[in-house]
Write a protein that holds these residues in place. Structure first.
Motif, short mmCIF file in Angstrom:
data_model
loop_
_atom_site.label_atom_id
_atom_site.label_comp_id
_atom_site.label_asym_id
_atom_site.label_seq_id
_atom_site.Cartn_x
_atom_site.Cartn_y
_atom_site.Cartn_z
N ARG A 90 0.83 -0.45 0.11
CA ARG A 90 -0.14 -0.60 -0.25
C ARG A 90 0.83 1.47 -0.05
O ARG A 90 0.35 2.27 0.76
N LEU A 91 2.39 1.30 0.10
CA LEU A 91 3.13 2.32 0.57
C LEU A 91 3.23 2.34 -1.27
O LEU A 91 3.61 2.04 -2.22
N GLN A 92 3.60 3.74 -1.32
CA GLN A 92 4.21 4.72 -2.67
C GLN A 92 5.54 5.60 -1.60
O GLN A 92 4.81 6.42 -0.88
N LEU A 93 6.43 5.09 -1.93
CA LEU A 93 7.54 5.30 -0.98
C LEU A 93 8.23 7.02 -2.03
O LEU A 93 8.67 6.73 -3.07
N VAL A 116 16.78 -0.01 -1.77
CA VAL A 116 14.72 -0.20 -1.36
C VAL A 116 15.01 -1.01 -2.86
O VAL A 116 14.41 -2.13 -2.87
N THR A 117 15.85 -0.65 -4.02
CA THR A 117 16.74 -2.05 -4.76
C THR A 117 17.03 -2.84 -4.58
O THR A 117 16.32 -3.69 -4.86
N VAL A 118 18.32 -2.57 -4.19
CA VAL A 118 18.40 -4.29 -3.48
C VAL A 118 18.19 -4.93 -2.88
O VAL A 118 17.95 -6.04 -2.89
N SER A 119 17.30 -4.66 -1.45
CA SER A 119 16.47 -4.91 -1.09
C SER A 119 15.19 -6.05 -1.28
O SER A 119 14.42 -6.73 -1.25
N GLY A 120 15.43 -5.59 -1.97
CA GLY A 120 13.50 -5.77 -2.89
C GLY A 120 12.53 -5.17 -2.93
O GLY A 120 11.08 -5.53 -3.36
N LEU A 121 12.50 -4.26 -2.03
CA LEU A 121 11.45 -3.15 -1.73
C LEU A 121 11.01 -2.59 -3.12
O LEU A 121 9.55 -2.29 -2.86
N ALA A 122 11.45 -2.04 -3.94
CA ALA A 122 10.79 -1.53 -4.91
C ALA A 122 10.74 -1.93 -6.11
O ALA A 122 9.36 -2.00 -6.86
N ASP A 123 10.35 -3.69 -5.67
CA ASP A 123 9.30 -4.57 -6.55
C ASP A 123 8.12 -5.14 -6.45
O ASP A 123 7.15 -5.56 -6.50
N LEU A 124 8.12 -4.54 -5.01
CA LEU A 124 7.05 -4.39 -3.80
C LEU A 124 5.89 -3.60 -3.90
O LEU A 124 4.86 -3.06 -3.71
N ALA A 125 6.64 -2.14 -3.91
CA ALA A 125 6.01 -0.47 -3.22
C ALA A 125 6.12 0.21 -4.75
O ALA A 125 7.43 -0.24 -5.19
N THR A 126 5.50 0.95 -5.19
CA THR A 126 5.73 2.00 -5.82
C THR A 126 6.85 3.13 -5.59
O THR A 126 7.23 3.30 -4.36
N VAL A 127 7.55 3.12 -6.10
CA VAL A 127 8.94 3.80 -5.37
C VAL A 127 9.35 5.23 -6.68
O VAL A 127 9.17 4.79 -7.80
N ARG A 128 9.51 6.40 -5.46
CA ARG A 128 9.88 7.43 -7.45
C ARG A 128 10.42 8.87 -6.73
O ARG A 128 10.63 8.23 -4.87
N GLY A 129 11.11 9.24 -7.41
CA GLY A 129 11.84 10.45 -6.47
C GLY A 129 10.89 11.87 -5.74
O GLY A 129 9.36 11.53 -6.87
N GLY A 171 8.92 15.15 -6.14
CA GLY A 171 8.87 15.94 -7.16
C GLY A 171 8.76 16.91 -6.97
O GLY A 171 8.82 17.35 -5.81
N PRO A 172 7.65 18.30 -7.44
CA PRO A 172 7.62 19.82 -7.07
C PRO A 172 6.67 19.67 -6.25
O PRO A 172 6.65 20.50 -5.69
N ASP A 173 5.70 18.80 -5.75
CA ASP A 173 4.70 19.30 -5.47
C ASP A 173 5.30 18.34 -4.25
O ASP A 173 4.27 18.43 -2.65
N ASP A 174 6.11 17.77 -3.60
CA ASP A 174 6.33 16.95 -2.61
C ASP A 174 6.75 18.22 -1.68
O ASP A 174 7.08 18.11 0.12
N ALA A 175 7.40 19.36 -1.98
CA ALA A 175 7.68 20.14 -0.44
C ALA A 175 6.87 20.73 -0.38
O ALA A 175 6.23 21.12 1.53
N SER A 176 4.97 20.66 -0.49
CA SER A 176 4.27 21.52 0.28
C SER A 176 3.61 20.64 0.69
O SER A 176 2.21 20.83 1.46
N ALA A 177 3.61 19.29 0.42
CA ALA A 177 2.39 17.92 0.80
C ALA A 177 2.52 17.85 1.56
O ALA A 177 1.69 17.97 2.96
N ALA A 178 3.22 18.27 2.51
CA ALA A 178 3.97 17.37 4.48
C ALA A 178 2.94 18.21 4.87
O ALA A 178 2.17 18.77 5.31
#
Length: 103
Positions: free
Chosen positions: A68-71, A81-94, A96-103
């Motif tokens: 259920r995670l988007q990391l 997260v890639t080597v551990s295999g977590l990236a195969d199970l969760a959505t992973v992204r860098g 973005g511009p909306d991230d700074a103001s969303a929290a």
């Protein structure tokens, strides 16, 4: 010296639950992260852009909720997260511009 773990809840612009994490995630505080992730069973954006360290205890917590995670990760954590295999199970992204103001 360990950087304290800080957890900040909020909502993404689309209304999805969001948890911003900063500091270090390790054996000493993984239970706090697990408790925060259990608070909501729906999709969750987990912003890890301010995380400086993530050990296997923290990864175990993330694996338990991966479906259920988007990391949001920086280049520092992307290999973890890639080597551990977590990236195969969760959505992973860098960040973005909306991230700074969303929290």
């Amino acid at each position: 010296m360990t950087t304290p773990l800080t957890l900040t809840t909020g909502r993404s612009p689309d209304g999805t639950a969001r948890l911003a994490v900063s500091g270090e995630i390790d054996m000493s505080n993984a239970a706090s992260l697990a408790e925060a992730l259990q608070g909501d069973s729906g999709p969750l954006v987990l912003d890890l852009t301010e995380v400086e360290y993530l050990d296997s205890a923290g990864l175990s917590v993330l694996f338990a909720h991966a479906d259920r995670l988007q990391l949001i990760v920086t280049p520092l954590l992307e290999p973890v997260v890639t080597v551990s295999g977590l990236a195969d199970l969760a959505t992973v992204r860098g960040p973005g511009p909306d991230d700074a103001s969303a929290a």
